[in-house]
Design a protein around this motif. Structure first.
Motif, PDB file in Angstrom:
ATOM      1  N   ASN A  80       1.954  -8.185  -3.158  1.00 54.35           N
ATOM      2  CA  ASN A  80       1.553  -6.784  -3.038  1.00 54.35           C
ATOM      3  C   ASN A  80       1.936  -6.069  -4.330  1.00 54.35           C
ATOM      4  OD1 ASN A  80       0.604  -4.400  -2.015  1.00 54.35           O
ATOM      5  ND2 ASN A  80       2.207  -4.138  -0.490  1.00 54.35           N
ATOM      6  N   ASN A  81       0.947  -5.585  -5.063  1.00 53.00           N
ATOM      7  CA  ASN A  81       1.186  -5.021  -6.389  1.00 53.00           C
ATOM      8  C   ASN A  81       1.606  -3.555  -6.294  1.00 53.00           C
ATOM      9  OD1 ASN A  81       0.438  -7.435  -7.759  1.00 53.00           O
ATOM     10  ND2 ASN A  81      -1.718  -6.921  -7.455  1.00 53.00           N
ATOM     11  N   PHE A  82       2.880  -3.335  -6.075  1.00 52.16           N
ATOM     12  CA  PHE A  82       3.412  -1.976  -6.084  1.00 52.16           C
ATOM     13  C   PHE A  82       3.339  -1.412  -7.501  1.00 52.16           C
ATOM     14  CE2 PHE A  82       5.326  -3.786  -2.292  1.00 52.16           C
ATOM     15  CZ  PHE A  82       5.311  -2.721  -1.397  1.00 52.16           C
ATOM     16  N   GLY A 120      -2.925 -11.935  -5.774  1.00 50.87           N
ATOM     17  CA  GLY A 120      -2.447 -10.564  -5.861  1.00 50.87           C
ATOM     18  C   GLY A 120      -3.271  -9.673  -4.960  1.00 50.87           C
ATOM     19  N   CYS A 121      -2.698  -8.551  -4.540  1.00 51.70           N
ATOM     20  CA  CYS A 121      -3.444  -7.642  -3.678  1.00 51.70           C
ATOM     21  C   CYS A 121      -2.843  -6.243  -3.740  1.00 51.70           C
ATOM     22  CB  CYS A 121      -3.446  -8.140  -2.232  1.00 51.70           C
ATOM     23  SG  CYS A 121      -1.866  -7.926  -1.350  1.00 51.70           S
ATOM     24  N   ASP A 122      -3.601  -5.302  -3.223  1.00 52.55           N
ATOM     25  CA  ASP A 122      -3.115  -3.947  -2.982  1.00 52.55           C
ATOM     26  C   ASP A 122      -3.293  -3.719  -1.483  1.00 52.55           C
ATOM     27  OD1 ASP A 122      -2.672  -1.223  -2.652  1.00 52.55           O
ATOM     28  OD2 ASP A 122      -3.638  -0.681  -4.541  1.00 52.55           O
ATOM     29  N   ALA A 123      -2.196  -3.799  -0.743  1.00 55.29           N
ATOM     30  CA  ALA A 123      -2.258  -3.752   0.726  1.00 55.29           C
ATOM     31  C   ALA A 123      -2.822  -2.438   1.243  1.00 55.29           C
ATOM     32  CB  ALA A 123      -0.868  -4.000   1.321  1.00 55.29           C
ATOM     33  N   ARG A 124      -2.908  -1.421   0.392  1.00 52.13           N
ATOM     34  CA  ARG A 124      -3.445  -0.129   0.825  1.00 52.13           C
ATOM     35  C   ARG A 124      -4.962  -0.121   0.883  1.00 52.13           C
ATOM     36  NH1 ARG A 124      -0.868   3.234  -3.965  1.00 52.13           N
ATOM     37  NH2 ARG A 124      -1.926   1.498  -4.991  1.00 52.13           N
ATOM     38  N   LYS A 125      -5.615  -1.114   0.254  1.00 51.55           N
ATOM     39  CA  LYS A 125      -7.065  -1.086   0.097  1.00 51.55           C
ATOM     40  C   LYS A 125      -7.737  -2.106   1.007  1.00 51.55           C
ATOM     41  CE  LYS A 125      -6.834   0.543  -4.678  1.00 51.55           C
ATOM     42  NZ  LYS A 125      -7.221   0.285  -6.091  1.00 51.55           N
ATOM     43  N   LEU A 126      -8.790  -1.662   1.679  1.00 55.69           N
ATOM     44  CA  LEU A 126      -9.524  -2.507   2.606  1.00 55.69           C
ATOM     45  C   LEU A 126     -10.056  -3.756   1.927  1.00 55.69           C
ATOM     46  CD1 LEU A 126     -11.141  -3.228   5.169  1.00 55.69           C
ATOM     47  CD2 LEU A 126     -12.864  -1.562   4.453  1.00 55.69           C
ATOM     48  N   ASP A 127     -10.759  -3.596   0.812  1.00 52.82           N
ATOM     49  CA  ASP A 127     -11.380  -4.740   0.151  1.00 52.82           C
ATOM     50  C   ASP A 127     -10.341  -5.762  -0.290  1.00 52.82           C
ATOM     51  OD1 ASP A 127     -13.801  -3.553   0.556  1.00 52.82           O
ATOM     52  OD2 ASP A 127     -14.070  -2.863  -1.508  1.00 52.82           O
ATOM     53  N   SER A 128      -9.232  -5.281  -0.814  1.00 51.71           N
ATOM     54  CA  SER A 128      -8.190  -6.176  -1.304  1.00 51.71           C
ATOM     55  C   SER A 128      -7.557  -6.953  -0.152  1.00 51.71           C
ATOM     56  CB  SER A 128      -7.125  -5.377  -2.064  1.00 51.71           C
ATOM     57  OG  SER A 128      -6.166  -6.239  -2.623  1.00 51.71           O
ATOM     58  N   LYS A 154       3.497  -4.871   5.266  1.00 51.44           N
ATOM     59  CA  LYS A 154       2.785  -5.533   6.361  1.00 51.44           C
ATOM     60  C   LYS A 154       2.028  -4.517   7.222  1.00 51.44           C
ATOM     61  CE  LYS A 154       6.640  -7.261   7.825  1.00 51.44           C
ATOM     62  NZ  LYS A 154       7.483  -6.730   6.736  1.00 51.44           N
ATOM     63  N   THR A 155       2.700  -3.442   7.608  1.00 44.24           N
ATOM     64  CA  THR A 155       2.050  -2.403   8.413  1.00 44.24           C
ATOM     65  C   THR A 155       0.888  -1.781   7.655  1.00 44.24           C
ATOM     66  OG1 THR A 155       4.121  -1.905   9.578  1.00 44.24           O
ATOM     67  CG2 THR A 155       2.407  -0.203   9.619  1.00 44.24           C
ATOM     68  N   THR A 156       1.080  -1.575   6.350  1.00 46.24           N
ATOM     69  CA  THR A 156       0.022  -1.004   5.516  1.00 46.24           C
ATOM     70  C   THR A 156      -1.192  -1.908   5.477  1.00 46.24           C
ATOM     71  OG1 THR A 156       1.653   0.133   4.130  1.00 46.24           O
ATOM     72  CG2 THR A 156      -0.534  -0.184   3.206  1.00 46.24           C
ATOM     73  N   MET A 157      -0.988  -3.218   5.332  1.00 46.20           N
ATOM     74  CA  MET A 157      -2.118  -4.144   5.268  1.00 46.20           C
ATOM     75  C   MET A 157      -2.885  -4.177   6.578  1.00 46.20           C
ATOM     76  SD  MET A 157      -2.303  -8.216   4.304  1.00 46.20           S
ATOM     77  CE  MET A 157      -2.589  -7.902   2.553  1.00 46.20           C
ATOM     78  N   VAL A 158      -2.175  -4.269   7.693  1.00 39.96           N
ATOM     79  CA  VAL A 158      -2.853  -4.289   8.993  1.00 39.96           C
ATOM     80  C   VAL A 158      -3.662  -3.008   9.174  1.00 39.96           C
ATOM     81  CG1 VAL A 158      -2.531  -4.296  11.492  1.00 39.96           C
ATOM     82  CG2 VAL A 158      -1.178  -5.833  10.067  1.00 39.96           C
ATOM     83  N   GLY A 159      -3.068  -1.876   8.822  1.00 41.36           N
ATOM     84  CA  GLY A 159      -3.750  -0.594   8.982  1.00 41.36           C
ATOM     85  C   GLY A 159      -4.952  -0.445   8.082  1.00 41.36           C
ATOM     86  N   SER A 160      -4.885  -1.000   6.867  1.00 44.05           N
ATOM     87  CA  SER A 160      -5.971  -0.822   5.901  1.00 44.05           C
ATOM     88  C   SER A 160      -7.191  -1.653   6.251  1.00 44.05           C
ATOM     89  CB  SER A 160      -5.487  -1.178   4.492  1.00 44.05           C
ATOM     90  OG  SER A 160      -5.287  -2.571   4.350  1.00 44.05           O
TER      91      SER A 160
END
Length: 210
Positions: A149-151, A176-184, A38-44
């Motif tokens: 979140n695709n770890f 599906g998503c990669d929470a580290r990436k802005l576009d995703s 969650k924190t990663t997604m908000v930050g990205s």
């Protein structure tokens, strides 16, 4: 706590100011279990410097926090995460990330108040952690979409299997998503907005005549 004036010379950055064209703001909650991203997604995705309330995990959490699958996690959100993203210069989303551990869930009532919708992040290694957040949202009447979140080391499953495992109705989107990436992360929020719009327009239609 005191701050050195030199940390914020000249006030807020231009990037942190709302555009003059902004007409409406919407509150969106990023929910999910402990360590799901969650924190990663908000930050990205946040266009401003995100506000986080992460603290170092200590021995006080031993036997309380379930670290299965996230054994390397060393920090945890104890209140909320906050960020902002502007869509089309007129619509502004304020993002509120919830704490994951149940011992901090008393904070959820305030975070869910006034929320238009939510994203529930899940980790396929710990799918069961998604049930309680979804239950809380359903009880509060907050519509949501589910983002997996695709770890890197997490098993992949077809959307239909995930929907069945999470006992989701057909109308709730699963992406599906990669929470580290802005576009995703942005795509996940767009999915939520489309879902909210479709739900609102369908409920606004008058019933068909018998």
């Amino acid at each position: 706590m005191g701050y050195n004036d030199s940390e914020f010379p000249g006030g807020p950055r231009a990037a942190d100011l709302l555009p003059d064209s902004a007409e409406r703001s919407v509150k969106v909650v990023i929910a999910g279990g402990f360590g799901v991203g969650k924190t990663t997604m908000v930050g990205s995705v946040s266009e401003i410097r995100p506000l986080t309330t992460e603290e170092t995990m200590t021995s006080a959490g031993v036997g309380v926090d379930d670290l299965a699958g996230v054994e390397c996690k060393s920090e945890t959100t104890v209140a909320m995460d906050f960020g902002r993203i502007t869509f089309d210069e007129r619509l502004v989303l304020y993002l509120f990330g919830t704490p994951g551990q149940q011992r901090f869930w008393f904070l959820w009532n305030g975070l869910l108040e006034g929320a238009l919708g939510a994203v529930v992040l899940v980790d396929t290694r710990r799918l069961e952690d998604g049930f309680l957040p979804m239950d809380r949202l359903e009880e509060s009447g907050v519509p949501f979409v589910v983002a997996v979140n695709n770890f890197p080391d997490a098993p992949l499953h077809p959307a239909g299997e995930l929907r069945a495992a999470l006992d989701l109705p057909d109308h709730v989107p699963v992406v599906g998503c990669d929470a580290r990436k802005l576009d995703s992360s942005r795509d996940v929020l767009l999915t939520l907005l489309r879902y909210l719009y479709a739900t609102a327009t369908s409920s606004a239609k008058p019933p068909e005549a018998p």
